[in-house]
Design a protein around this motif. Structure first.
Motif, PDB file in Angstrom:
ATOM      1  N   ILE A  12       0.845  -1.209   0.000  1.00  0.00           N
ATOM      2  CA  ILE A  12       0.000   0.000   0.000  1.00  0.00           C
ATOM      3  C   ILE A  12       0.877   1.254   0.000  1.00  0.00           C
ATOM      4  O   ILE A  12       2.059   1.186   0.339  1.00  0.00           O
ATOM      5  CB  ILE A  12      -0.981   0.033   1.210  1.00  0.00           C
ATOM      6  CG1 ILE A  12      -0.235  -0.097   2.548  1.00  0.00           C
ATOM      7  CG2 ILE A  12      -2.023  -1.080   1.069  1.00  0.00           C
ATOM      8  CD1 ILE A  12      -1.116  -0.022   3.785  1.00  0.00           C
ATOM      9  N   SER A  34      -8.878   1.540   0.040  1.00  0.00           N
ATOM     10  CA  SER A  34      -7.774   0.934  -0.727  1.00  0.00           C
ATOM     11  C   SER A  34      -7.465   1.769  -1.970  1.00  0.00           C
ATOM     12  O   SER A  34      -6.294   1.999  -2.286  1.00  0.00           O
ATOM     13  CB  SER A  34      -8.115  -0.508  -1.120  1.00  0.00           C
ATOM     14  OG  SER A  34      -8.099  -1.326   0.031  1.00  0.00           O
ATOM     15  N   LEU A  39      -5.240   0.734   3.429  1.00  0.00           N
ATOM     16  CA  LEU A  39      -5.738  -0.643   3.353  1.00  0.00           C
ATOM     17  C   LEU A  39      -7.183  -0.668   3.847  1.00  0.00           C
ATOM     18  O   LEU A  39      -7.436  -0.446   5.040  1.00  0.00           O
ATOM     19  CB  LEU A  39      -4.892  -1.605   4.198  1.00  0.00           C
ATOM     20  CG  LEU A  39      -5.311  -3.072   4.010  1.00  0.00           C
ATOM     21  CD1 LEU A  39      -4.748  -3.647   2.704  1.00  0.00           C
ATOM     22  CD2 LEU A  39      -4.886  -3.945   5.182  1.00  0.00           C
ATOM     23  N   THR A  63     -12.131  -2.485  -6.640  1.00  0.00           N
ATOM     24  CA  THR A  63     -10.725  -2.064  -6.543  1.00  0.00           C
ATOM     25  C   THR A  63      -9.799  -3.184  -7.022  1.00  0.00           C
ATOM     26  O   THR A  63     -10.124  -4.370  -6.849  1.00  0.00           O
ATOM     27  CB  THR A  63     -10.342  -1.668  -5.090  1.00  0.00           C
ATOM     28  OG1 THR A  63      -9.002  -1.180  -5.079  1.00  0.00           O
ATOM     29  CG2 THR A  63     -10.450  -2.827  -4.103  1.00  0.00           C
ATOM     30  N   LYS A  65      -6.706  -2.927  -5.848  1.00  0.00           N
ATOM     31  CA  LYS A  65      -5.687  -2.782  -4.801  1.00  0.00           C
ATOM     32  C   LYS A  65      -5.936  -3.827  -3.699  1.00  0.00           C
ATOM     33  O   LYS A  65      -7.054  -4.346  -3.590  1.00  0.00           O
ATOM     34  CB  LYS A  65      -5.786  -1.382  -4.177  1.00  0.00           C
ATOM     35  CG  LYS A  65      -5.623  -0.235  -5.176  1.00  0.00           C
ATOM     36  CD  LYS A  65      -4.175   0.088  -5.345  1.00  0.00           C
ATOM     37  CE  LYS A  65      -3.882   1.346  -6.119  1.00  0.00           C
ATOM     38  NZ  LYS A  65      -4.517   1.478  -7.427  1.00  0.00           N
ATOM     39  N   PHE A  67      -6.930  -5.450  -0.194  1.00  0.00           N
ATOM     40  CA  PHE A  67      -7.813  -5.094   0.925  1.00  0.00           C
ATOM     41  C   PHE A  67      -7.853  -6.296   1.866  1.00  0.00           C
ATOM     42  O   PHE A  67      -7.337  -7.372   1.538  1.00  0.00           O
ATOM     43  CB  PHE A  67      -9.213  -4.713   0.425  1.00  0.00           C
ATOM     44  CG  PHE A  67      -9.958  -5.821  -0.271  1.00  0.00           C
ATOM     45  CD1 PHE A  67     -10.712  -6.737   0.456  1.00  0.00           C
ATOM     46  CD2 PHE A  67      -9.891  -5.965  -1.652  1.00  0.00           C
ATOM     47  CE1 PHE A  67     -11.383  -7.774  -0.184  1.00  0.00           C
ATOM     48  CE2 PHE A  67     -10.560  -7.010  -2.296  1.00  0.00           C
ATOM     49  CZ  PHE A  67     -11.298  -7.911  -1.550  1.00  0.00           C
TER      50      PHE A  67
END
Ligand code: TUI
Length: 314
Positions: A12, A34, A39, A63, A65, A67
């Motif tokens: 992150i 995120s 996070l 997302t 990203k 999580f």
């Protein structure tokens, strides 16, 4: 700036984790945090495993990203939720309100980063030995289920007792709190109450407005006799708890009074008879804005705080 080992561990941008609040921490909120560089965490709470799976899949659609999922140890569905997070290969699991020891080997084997929330040095040391990746040391300023020690006292004692990175939680909502946490030796922060007032948070508007209206002394701890003290905003329900507790009512009656009340506040917006869990920092939260802005403003403020501290004459 402020790129700590927590950023590398979790992949992150900023070392900011969102609290895994039951009912509150939905896929929408987790994805927004995120996407904002922190996070995001889905709160499993007391939800059955299938519902948690749906939320995980929804977050994946919102997302790309990393999580996480927070697993609440007083849930009757812990075993099934553990299986689900492993099947869904979530990046991170945080745990709360219990000792996750026996589940750690299977989570680690699945490549999941495990970060338990703890409120004591003893549990921190036990979990480090079992192989968790980091710890969230949560002080009793936080909302919801609380321990006994303040963030200011707990964090440095946990930092001194373990080698793995420690994330501070409880009473943190801005750049000042972030820098204070790093000064205590933490490598990042977890924030719950601040993210309830994120635009993407799906709680009823009455809940957000109750936090915005709150002042420094607006929270109270109920349920101490049950062994599960909970910090909430003062309202009709907390007053009923205080009356029952002063009469030394049966624990069964106290538990019955609390049943279903978090949902009533979060989903129905009943902020008088519902359980409006919030931290002591609620008095400092005055606006609703996108999660990404909350994070960006916090990081900018942290830089300014650091500058102003280093400008204090010797
Ligand atoms: O879990 C939380 N906070 C929560 S969970 C929650 S859901 C709820 N809903 C209705 C009524 C009550 C709760 C609301 N807030 N925070 C994490 C946390 N975990 N804080 C303290 C602890 C903790 C306590 C004891 C962690 C481990 C522990 O271990 C005891 C042991 O077995 O050693």
């Amino acid at each position: 700036m402020f790129h700590t080992e927590i950023c590398d561990l979790l992949g992150i941008k900023y070392p900011i984790i969102q609290g895994g609040m039951a009912w509150v921490a939905t896929a929408e909120l987790a994805a927004a945090v995120s996407n904002g560089g922190g996070l995001g965490i889905i709160g499993a709470g007391n939800a059955p495993a299938d519902m948690v799976r749906d939320r995980i899949r929804k977050a994946k659609s919102l997302t790309d990203k990393p999580f996480g999922v927070n697993i609440y140890f007083m849930s009757p569905f812990v075993d099934d939720v553990m299986k689900t997070v492993i099947e869904e290969r979530v990046a991170v699991v945080t745990t709360g309100a219990g000792n996750p020891g026996k589940y750690i080997p299977s989570l680690k084997q699945a490549g999941i980063k495990v970060i338990p929330v703890i409120a004591s040095v003893a549990l921190a040391q036990r979990l480090e030995k079992i192989g968790v990746d980091a710890l969230i040391a949560e002080g009793m300023e936080c909302g919801g289920h609380i321990g006994e020690i303040t963030t200011m006292a707990l964090v440095p004692q946990v930092v001194d007792a373990v080698k793995i990175p420690v994330i501070a939680a409880g009473g943190i909502a801005d750049g000042r709190g972030f820098i204070a946490a790093l000064s205590l030796g933490a490598k990042g922060v977890q924030m719950g109450t601040r993210f309830i007032c994120a635009k993407e948070c799906t709680v009823h508007n009455n809940y957000k407005n109750a936090i915005i209206k709150a002042k420094d002394r607006s929270t109270v701890v109920t349920g101490k006799p049950t062994g599960h003290p909970v910090r909430v905003l003062k309202n009709k329900l907390s007053h009923q708890f205080e009356i029952l507790e002063s009469r030394r009512a049966d624990i069964k009656d106290l538990e019955a009074l609390g049943t279903g009340r978090l949902r009533a506040a979060v989903v129905e917006g009943d902020v008088e008879n519902g359980s409006v869990m919030a931290g002591q920092i609620a008095g400092m939260i005055n606006d609703i804005k996108p999660a990404a802005e909350i994070i960006k403003e916090l990081m900018n403020e942290a830089k300014q705080v650091l500058d102003s501290i280093s400008n204090i004459p010797e």
